[in-house]
Design a protein around this motif. Structure first.
Motif, mmCIF file in Angstrom:
data_model
loop_
_atom_site.group_PDB
_atom_site.id
_atom_site.type_symbol
_atom_site.label_atom_id
_atom_site.label_comp_id
_atom_site.label_asym_id
_atom_site.label_seq_id
_atom_site.Cartn_x
_atom_site.Cartn_y
_atom_site.Cartn_z
ATOM 1 N N ASP A 167 0.623 -1.262 0.131
ATOM 2 C CA ASP A 167 0.013 -0.136 0.134
ATOM 3 C C ASP A 167 0.618 1.299 -0.076
ATOM 4 O O ASP A 167 1.395 1.583 1.166
ATOM 5 C CB ASP A 167 -0.756 0.038 1.237
ATOM 6 C CG ASP A 167 -1.945 1.153 1.281
ATOM 7 O OD1 ASP A 167 -1.824 2.173 0.404
ATOM 8 O OD2 ASP A 167 -2.901 1.060 2.122
ATOM 9 N N PRO A 168 1.094 1.755 -1.155
ATOM 10 C CA PRO A 168 1.995 2.873 -1.254
ATOM 11 C C PRO A 168 1.320 4.236 -0.654
ATOM 12 O O PRO A 168 2.087 4.920 0.138
ATOM 13 C CB PRO A 168 2.167 3.246 -2.719
ATOM 14 C CG PRO A 168 1.004 2.679 -3.357
ATOM 15 C CD PRO A 168 0.602 1.603 -2.368
ATOM 16 N N PHE A 217 4.781 1.884 -7.673
ATOM 17 C CA PHE A 217 4.590 1.905 -6.147
ATOM 18 C C PHE A 217 4.981 3.414 -5.825
ATOM 19 O O PHE A 217 4.456 4.216 -5.133
ATOM 20 C CB PHE A 217 5.294 0.855 -5.389
ATOM 21 C CG PHE A 217 5.329 1.061 -3.955
ATOM 22 C CD1 PHE A 217 4.453 -0.005 -3.153
ATOM 23 C CD2 PHE A 217 6.020 1.894 -3.212
ATOM 24 C CE1 PHE A 217 4.261 0.292 -1.794
ATOM 25 C CE2 PHE A 217 5.824 2.086 -1.770
ATOM 26 C CZ PHE A 217 4.975 1.150 -1.136
ATOM 27 N N LEU A 218 6.433 3.475 -6.234
ATOM 28 C CA LEU A 218 6.890 5.180 -5.862
ATOM 29 C C LEU A 218 6.276 6.197 -6.580
ATOM 30 O O LEU A 218 6.046 7.214 -5.853
ATOM 31 C CB LEU A 218 8.491 5.028 -6.437
ATOM 32 C CG LEU A 218 9.394 6.299 -6.115
ATOM 33 C CD1 LEU A 218 9.495 6.147 -4.772
ATOM 34 C CD2 LEU A 218 10.777 6.210 -7.037
ATOM 35 N N GLU A 219 5.591 5.905 -7.785
ATOM 36 C CA GLU A 219 4.692 7.189 -8.128
ATOM 37 C C GLU A 219 3.779 7.299 -7.326
ATOM 38 O O GLU A 219 3.413 8.586 -7.151
ATOM 39 C CB GLU A 219 4.419 6.720 -9.687
ATOM 40 C CG GLU A 219 4.060 7.893 -10.490
ATOM 41 C CD GLU A 219 4.004 7.578 -11.950
ATOM 42 O OE1 GLU A 219 3.934 8.390 -12.672
ATOM 43 O OE2 GLU A 219 4.144 6.441 -12.468
ATOM 44 N N VAL A 220 2.931 6.415 -6.863
ATOM 45 C CA VAL A 220 1.718 6.673 -5.982
ATOM 46 C C VAL A 220 2.293 7.248 -4.791
ATOM 47 O O VAL A 220 1.638 8.181 -4.263
ATOM 48 C CB VAL A 220 1.137 5.434 -5.888
ATOM 49 C CG1 VAL A 220 -0.317 5.701 -4.727
ATOM 50 C CG2 VAL A 220 0.329 5.019 -7.119
ATOM 51 N N CYS A 221 3.194 6.601 -4.060
ATOM 52 C CA CYS A 221 3.873 7.344 -2.838
ATOM 53 C C CYS A 221 4.046 8.625 -2.978
ATOM 54 O O CYS A 221 3.803 9.344 -2.215
ATOM 55 C CB CYS A 221 4.940 6.379 -2.371
ATOM 56 S SG CYS A 221 5.520 6.657 -0.967
ATOM 57 N N LEU A 222 4.849 9.009 -4.115
ATOM 58 C CA LEU A 222 5.444 10.267 -4.092
ATOM 59 C C LEU A 222 4.299 11.326 -4.222
ATOM 60 O O LEU A 222 4.497 12.551 -4.081
ATOM 61 C CB LEU A 222 6.411 10.439 -5.224
ATOM 62 C CG LEU A 222 7.762 9.810 -5.202
ATOM 63 C CD1 LEU A 222 8.649 9.909 -6.447
ATOM 64 C CD2 LEU A 222 8.394 10.202 -3.973
ATOM 65 N N ALA A 223 3.274 11.116 -4.867
ATOM 66 C CA ALA A 223 2.189 11.832 -4.990
ATOM 67 C C ALA A 223 1.505 12.142 -3.908
ATOM 68 O O ALA A 223 1.018 13.183 -3.749
ATOM 69 C CB ALA A 223 0.782 11.115 -6.115
ATOM 70 N N GLU A 224 1.735 11.534 -2.699
ATOM 71 C CA GLU A 224 1.131 11.658 -1.460
ATOM 72 C C GLU A 224 2.036 12.804 -0.525
ATOM 73 O O GLU A 224 1.751 13.265 0.319
ATOM 74 C CB GLU A 224 1.181 10.576 -0.459
ATOM 75 C CG GLU A 224 0.238 9.562 -1.151
ATOM 76 C CD GLU A 224 -1.447 10.156 -0.936
ATOM 77 O OE1 GLU A 224 -1.824 10.750 -0.133
ATOM 78 O OE2 GLU A 224 -2.040 10.065 -2.061
ATOM 79 N N LYS A 225 2.980 13.262 -1.325
ATOM 80 C CA LYS A 225 4.176 14.208 -0.849
ATOM 81 C C LYS A 225 4.667 13.837 0.676
ATOM 82 O O LYS A 225 4.746 14.578 1.533
ATOM 83 C CB LYS A 225 3.625 15.649 -0.952
ATOM 84 C CG LYS A 225 3.230 16.129 -2.161
ATOM 85 C CD LYS A 225 4.329 16.308 -3.008
ATOM 86 C CE LYS A 225 4.085 16.685 -4.446
ATOM 87 N NZ LYS A 225 5.237 16.912 -5.258
ATOM 88 N N PRO A 226 5.114 12.594 0.759
ATOM 89 C CA PRO A 226 5.871 12.447 2.155
ATOM 90 C C PRO A 226 7.079 13.074 2.245
ATOM 91 O O PRO A 226 7.825 13.244 1.427
ATOM 92 C CB PRO A 226 6.028 10.838 1.890
ATOM 93 C CG PRO A 226 6.429 10.522 0.341
ATOM 94 C CD PRO A 226 5.252 11.710 -0.165
ATOM 95 N N PRO A 227 7.578 13.160 3.523
ATOM 96 C CA PRO A 227 8.899 13.962 4.025
ATOM 97 C C PRO A 227 9.788 12.790 4.117
ATOM 98 O O PRO A 227 9.623 11.930 4.749
ATOM 99 C CB PRO A 227 8.549 14.728 5.175
ATOM 100 C CG PRO A 227 7.421 13.803 5.705
ATOM 101 C CD PRO A 227 6.713 13.491 4.751
ATOM 102 N N PHE A 228 10.879 13.285 3.486
ATOM 103 C CA PHE A 228 12.192 12.358 3.354
ATOM 104 C C PHE A 228 13.308 13.234 3.118
ATOM 105 O O PHE A 228 13.163 14.161 2.379
ATOM 106 C CB PHE A 228 11.920 11.093 2.703
ATOM 107 C CG PHE A 228 11.605 11.076 1.262
ATOM 108 C CD1 PHE A 228 12.720 11.315 0.344
ATOM 109 C CD2 PHE A 228 10.494 11.246 0.933
ATOM 110 C CE1 PHE A 228 12.580 11.430 -1.005
ATOM 111 C CE2 PHE A 228 10.231 11.239 -0.700
ATOM 112 C CZ PHE A 228 11.445 11.417 -1.447
#
Length: 356
Positions: A167-168, A217-228
């Motif tokens: 679940d990204p 997976f990464l594309e969906v995750c990055l769309a959520e703008k997580p901080p890292f």
């Protein structure tokens, strides 16, 4: 009675004070290629093995190790107590050898997950508890130089996400819980996006799927703008040469560039670390290459990263050694046999790190 209480108190004190470690004289890594790192997986092993192995890592010319520091081992009983002896020992020995440590942080203790789940299962109700653990780890070890903290491992695999569909969005939310908690106590920590298993099926996520494509997976995750603050990459070469150009349907070393492109397109300008990867030389595994080709690809990969990827900080391949033979293809990712005998790949990397 006073004497009995004194003895009991002394015994309790001795149980709480860890024994002094058998640390070697401080040393420095001699290398002309500081990008070379290695994944070690030493946490939990005996001190003699840790000391011997890290000396060999230094003598090979690697500057950096990646190791797993399990939440379930450091907080086995509750969120109110910590068992730091194992991580203290590993980090102290790494420092004496002049090695930098990248910490992978996952494995969920039983008290922090629902019943009948495995130790990769992290649910939103326990994101805060995990964030507290990472913050405590950072507060203890970032001042000692352990700055790069990898949050989870291969969350695009069903196995690594607690035997459920990856679940990204949930992983992005985990980063959102961890980041501010850690930065509040250790501003210099680098919260690092987990390395993803390369490849995998594309298309909608099936609830029973074993994996999700790393790029999807990464594309969906990055769309959520997580901080890292950094990105970990798992750069396995499969049967392909190190210099082979990247292509979305191919698992190869330069697939790393596709990850980099997605991250930068999403607006992140951060350093990258390869925390797993490399080639396998098992004689019968279909994804393996011959030992001389493994050596050739490994050295070419270091050179490619140095010459073409200014954003890459470390190339840390999987894995330096195993405590015992598995009698599977896993034995042929190693650089050193379980008894400490170096393989040809070890000597080749050692020679490479000493070249100008």
């Amino acid at each position: 009675m006073i004497a009995v209480l004194s003895i009991a108190g002394l015994q309790l004190y001795r149980q709480r004070v860890p024994p002094a470690f058998d640390l070697p004289t401080a040393a420095r890594v001699q290398t002309t290629h500081p990008i070379v790192g290695i994944h070690t997986r030493l946490m939990g092993l005996d001190e003699a093995t840790i000391r011997r192995t890290l000396q060999q890592v230094r003598e090979m010319g690697a500057t950096t190790i990646i190791d797993l520091f399990p939440w379930a081992v450091i907080q086995p009983r509750s969120g109110n107590s910590y068992e730091w002896t194992g991580s203290d020992m590993l980090i102290a020995h790494a420092q004496r050898q002049g090695l930098t440590v990248i910490a992978r942080l996952d494995f969920v203790p039983a008290w922090a997950r629902p019943a009948n789940t495995n130790d990769r299962y992290i649910d939103p109700d326990h994101y805060a508890a995990y964030a507290d653990f990472v913050a405590a780890f950072a507060q203890r070890y970032v001042p000692q130089g352990v700055r790069v903290l990898q949050i989870w491992n291969e969350p695009n695999l069903r196995f690594e996400w607690g035997d459920r569909a990856p679940d990204p969005v949930a992983y992005a939310n985990l980063l959102k819980a961890v980041y501010p908690r850690v930065k509040a106590v250790a501003p210099d920590a680098l919260i690092t996006l987990a390395g993803l298993a390369p490849g995998g099926p594309t298309g909608p996520i099936d609830p029973q799927t074993l994996s999700v494509n790393d790029l999807s997976f990464l594309e969906v995750c990055l769309a959520e703008k997580p901080p890292f603050d950094a990105v970990s990459v798992h750069a396995y070469g499969s049967i392909n040469p190190a210099e082979q150009a990247p292509e979305p349907s191919t698992t190869n070393f330069r697939r790393t560039e596709l990850i980099y492109d997605l991250v930068t397109a999403a607006g992140y300008d951060v350093p990258f670390y390869i925390t797993e990867g490399g080639w396998n030389d098992h004689p019968r595994w279909p994804n393996a290459v011959a030992p001389p080709i493994r050596v050739q690809n490994t050295l070419a990969a270091y050179t490619w990263a140095e010459e073409h990827w200014p954003w890459m900080q470390t190339v840390g391949f999987w894995q330096f050694s195993l405590p015992n033979l598995t009698y599977t293809y896993a034995d042929n990712y190693t650089f050193v046999a379980p008894d400490g005998t170096p393989k040809a790949i070890y000597y080749a990397v050692q020679e490479f790190t000493q070249l100008n």
